[in-house]
Design an enzyme around this catalytic site. Structure first.
Site, short mmCIF file in Angstrom:
data_model
loop_
_atom_site.label_atom_id
_atom_site.label_comp_id
_atom_site.label_asym_id
_atom_site.label_seq_id
_atom_site.Cartn_x
_atom_site.Cartn_y
_atom_site.Cartn_z
N SER A 1 0.90 6.38 2.63
CA SER A 1 1.52 7.36 3.54
C SER A 1 2.76 7.99 2.91
O SER A 1 3.49 7.35 2.13
CB SER A 1 1.97 6.68 4.84
N SER B 1 4.34 -1.32 4.16
CA SER B 1 4.61 -2.67 4.66
C SER B 1 4.88 -3.60 3.48
O SER B 1 4.09 -3.64 2.53
CB SER B 1 3.40 -3.21 5.42
N GLU C 1 -9.98 -2.83 4.36
CA GLU C 1 -8.81 -3.25 5.13
C GLU C 1 -9.20 -3.42 6.60
O GLU C 1 -8.84 -4.40 7.24
CB GLU C 1 -7.70 -2.20 5.01
N GLN D 1 0.85 -1.19 0.00
CA GLN D 1 0.00 0.00 0.00
C GLN D 1 0.89 1.24 0.00
O GLN D 1 1.60 1.49 0.98
CB GLN D 1 -0.86 -0.05 1.26
N GLU E 1 -4.81 8.46 18.86
CA GLU E 1 -5.38 9.82 18.98
C GLU E 1 -6.44 10.04 17.91
O GLU E 1 -7.51 10.61 18.18
CB GLU E 1 -4.27 10.88 18.85
C1 LIG Z 1 2.71 -1.30 11.62
C2 LIG Z 1 2.43 -0.22 10.61
C3 LIG Z 1 2.15 -0.56 9.31
C4 LIG Z 1 1.92 0.45 8.35
N1 LIG Z 1 1.73 0.07 7.05
C5 LIG Z 1 1.54 1.03 6.13
C6 LIG Z 1 1.42 0.66 4.74
O1 LIG Z 1 1.51 -0.51 4.37
N2 LIG Z 1 1.21 1.64 3.84
C7 LIG Z 1 1.12 2.96 4.19
O2 LIG Z 1 0.87 3.79 3.30
N3 LIG Z 1 1.28 3.36 5.50
C8 LIG Z 1 1.50 2.42 6.46
N4 LIG Z 1 1.69 2.78 7.76
C9 LIG Z 1 1.72 4.20 8.11
C10 LIG Z 1 0.53 4.63 8.93
O3 LIG Z 1 -0.65 4.67 8.16
C11 LIG Z 1 0.86 6.01 9.51
O4 LIG Z 1 1.99 5.85 10.35
C12 LIG Z 1 -0.28 6.56 10.31
O5 LIG Z 1 -1.33 6.91 9.47
C13 LIG Z 1 0.16 7.81 11.11
O6 LIG Z 1 0.74 8.72 10.27
P1 LIG Z 1 2.18 9.36 10.61
O7 LIG Z 1 3.12 8.26 10.98
O8 LIG Z 1 2.54 10.24 9.47
O9 LIG Z 1 1.94 10.22 11.91
P2 LIG Z 1 1.27 11.65 11.97
O10 LIG Z 1 -0.02 11.65 11.25
O11 LIG Z 1 2.29 12.67 11.57
O12 LIG Z 1 0.98 11.77 13.51
C14 LIG Z 1 1.99 12.14 14.46
C15 LIG Z 1 1.32 12.21 15.83
O13 LIG Z 1 0.30 13.23 15.81
C16 LIG Z 1 -0.95 12.68 16.19
N5 LIG Z 1 -2.03 13.30 15.40
C17 LIG Z 1 -2.06 13.44 14.05
N6 LIG Z 1 -3.21 14.04 13.68
C18 LIG Z 1 -3.92 14.24 14.81
C19 LIG Z 1 -5.19 14.82 15.08
N7 LIG Z 1 -5.96 15.28 14.10
N8 LIG Z 1 -5.61 14.85 16.38
C20 LIG Z 1 -4.84 14.37 17.38
N9 LIG Z 1 -3.60 13.83 17.19
C21 LIG Z 1 -3.16 13.78 15.92
C22 LIG Z 1 -0.86 11.19 15.87
O14 LIG Z 1 -1.77 10.44 16.67
C23 LIG Z 1 0.60 10.90 16.20
O15 LIG Z 1 0.74 10.71 17.59
C24 LIG Z 1 1.95 1.81 8.74
C25 LIG Z 1 2.24 2.16 10.06
C26 LIG Z 1 2.49 1.16 11.00
C27 LIG Z 1 2.84 1.57 12.39
#
Ligand SMILES: Cc1cc2nc3c(=O)[nH]c(=O)nc-3n(C[C@H](O)[C@H](O)[C@H](O)COP(=O)(O)OP(=O)(O)OC[C@H]3O[C@@H](n4cnc5c(N)ncnc54)[C@H](O)[C@@H]3O)c2cc1C
Length: 394
Positions: free
Chosen positions: A133, A165, A248, A130, A364
């Site tokens: 992100s 992933s 999903e 996928q 969150e």
């Molecule tokens: C095990 C795992 C598998 C994954 N697999 C995939 C994959 O296959 N493909 C893919 O595309 N992505 C994948 N991801 C990525 C995942 O979708 C993102 O990590 C997730 O959506 C969070 O985005 P970010 O890491 O950019 O954090 P951010 O969105 O930048 O968030 C940072 C912090 O801010 C907080 N935050 C953000 N917005 C808000 C809000 N509106 N209100 C309150 N708090 C907020 C979050 O909770 C977090 O603590 C995976 C992640 C993990 C951990």
């Protein structure tokens, strides 16, 4: 609300359990052998398991039978996931293929795309990742910046994806790219299928604290994608993405409870005498695990009554992540330094647990959903929803 299986659900559970009782021990043994040496199971074992699932008609619970699925609904999917957890085997190596790419192709794809991909997804010939992100688009996924520009019959795509992933070994990817930056963020995104061997696709594994590389960061440098690999209309990618994310979630429903409480109790017995504080920790965990079971039963009951559980899914996700973290903490408290050398399964769970609070929607963000849907709090203000993407201040 009736939290017991209906007769049809009970019959499905029995069938799933009979299949798993026959086939899971062999795959479990191979996985255990693998996990003794690595934090992640070897791909070959997982691919063999996928083939076994396919051969026996268990590869895709919710796909229509005409496309090789079992024709079940979300309830059957949750029951299947629960039974896989119980048998301690993974539901599939091809979660993205089965849970996202396939449903997107079935719902929005062309006949050619269906015959090209569906069967290969089911038996694991094509493993999918996928590509959603990005470094600046995670929780706010509609902020993706990867650009796709039309050039004749192709699109030329450049940008960076992250946390994909399996991106470093996937054969295909589902990609969200911005095709029109002059409209608000949700309206200018298009959904594509990407052959990961296309020139310009560079997937670099990201090694994490477990020692293995579960994810990749994927760089796309002027990658040519034929228009025939677009899914849905130009600019309609967000709605395709939303349906795939719902699929999903459904595919993963009830599957986060991947730790076995009995194993933890066994560890507690091995580590006796156990301090009152740790006994208390294990008991609290038992209660939370039961609550999680009830939450899942409630989701099944709602689905069975033809309703869509919304906030319940968020609550179950928060609760499941919490249970897994607490289980890992309890194991650390019980086994202590022994976990430094005894790598599985608790050390692995301990190292994995933080990610479970993030993937599939962070705690969150799930709490925001509960605040809005259950408590009726106002939606967070976000002017970027209505402002043309290229005029949003960053
Ligand atoms: C095990 C795992 C598998 C994954 N697999 C995939 C994959 O296959 N493909 C893919 O595309 N992505 C994948 N991801 C990525 C995942 O979708 C993102 O990590 C997730 O959506 C969070 O985005 P970010 O890491 O950019 O954090 P951010 O969105 O930048 O968030 C940072 C912090 O801010 C907080 N935050 C953000 N917005 C808000 C809000 N509106 N209100 C309150 N708090 C907020 C979050 O909770 C977090 O603590 C995976 C992640 C993990 C951990």
């Amino acid at each position: 609300m009736d939290l017991n299986d209906s007769p049809t659900e009970a019959a499905f559970r029995k069938e799933a359990r009979a299949f798993l009782d026959t086939h899971a021990p062999a795959v479990r043994e191979s996985l255990d052998r693998d996990l003794a040496d690595h934090a992640e199971p070897a791909r070959e074992v997982m691919l063999d398991w996928q083939q076994t699932l396919f051969d026996n008609g268990w590869a895709a619970i919710t796909w229509p039978e005409e496309h090789g699925g079992r024709g079940g609904g979300p309830v059957e999917q949750i029951i299947w996931n629960q039974e896989c957890s119980r048998a301690n085997v993974p539901a599939s190596i091809n979660i993205v293929g089965i849970g996202m790419a396939g449903p997107a192709i079935i719902a929005h794809g062309t006949e050619e795309q269906r015959s090209r991909h569906l069967r290969n997804i089911l038996d694991g010939t094509e493993i999918w990742c996928q590509l959603f992100s990005e470094p600046d688009a995670g929780s706010d996924l509609a902020a993706v910046r990867t650009r796709a520009v039309r050039d004749g019959d192709d699109w030329v795509v450049s940008g960076q994806k992250v946390w994909s992933s399996g991106g470093h070994y996937a054969d295909w990817g589902i990609l969200l790219a911005r095709t029109d930056p002059s409209v608000p963020k949700h309206d200018g995104i298009t959904f594509f299928l990407v052959d990961m061997t296309t020139p310009g696709v560079n997937a670099l594994p990201l090694r994490q604290v477990t020692g293995d590389a579960h994810f990749a960061e994927v760089f796309l440098d002027e990658v040519r994608i034929p228009d025939s690999r677009r899914i849905g209309d130009v600019g309609a990618g967000w709605s395709v993405a939303v349906t795939t994310i719902l699929h999903e979630r459904m595919t993963l429903g009830g599957s986060l409870g991947v730790f076995q409480l009995d194993d933890l109790v066994e560890l507690a017995r091995e580590c006796a005498p156990v301090s009152p504080a740790v006994r208390d920790q294990v008991m609290r965990l038992y209660s939370r695990d039961r609550i999680l079971d009830l939450l899942n039963a409630r989701i099944i009951s709602k689905l069975g009554a033809g309703e869509i559980p919304t906030a319940e899914g968020s609550i179950a996700k928060i609760c499941a992540a919490r249970v897994l973290s607490d289980a890992a903490d309890a194991a650390i408290a019980l086994a202590g330094p022994r976990l430094l050398v005894d790598t599985r399964p608790w050390q692995r769970l301990f190292l994995w647990a933080p990610g479970i609070h993030i993937g599939g929607g962070t705690d969150e963000v799930q709490r925001n959903a509960v605040a809005e849907r259950v408590l009726g709090l106002p939606r967070e203000k976000d002017e970027s929803r209505t402002t043309p993407f290229d005029q949003v201040q960053r």
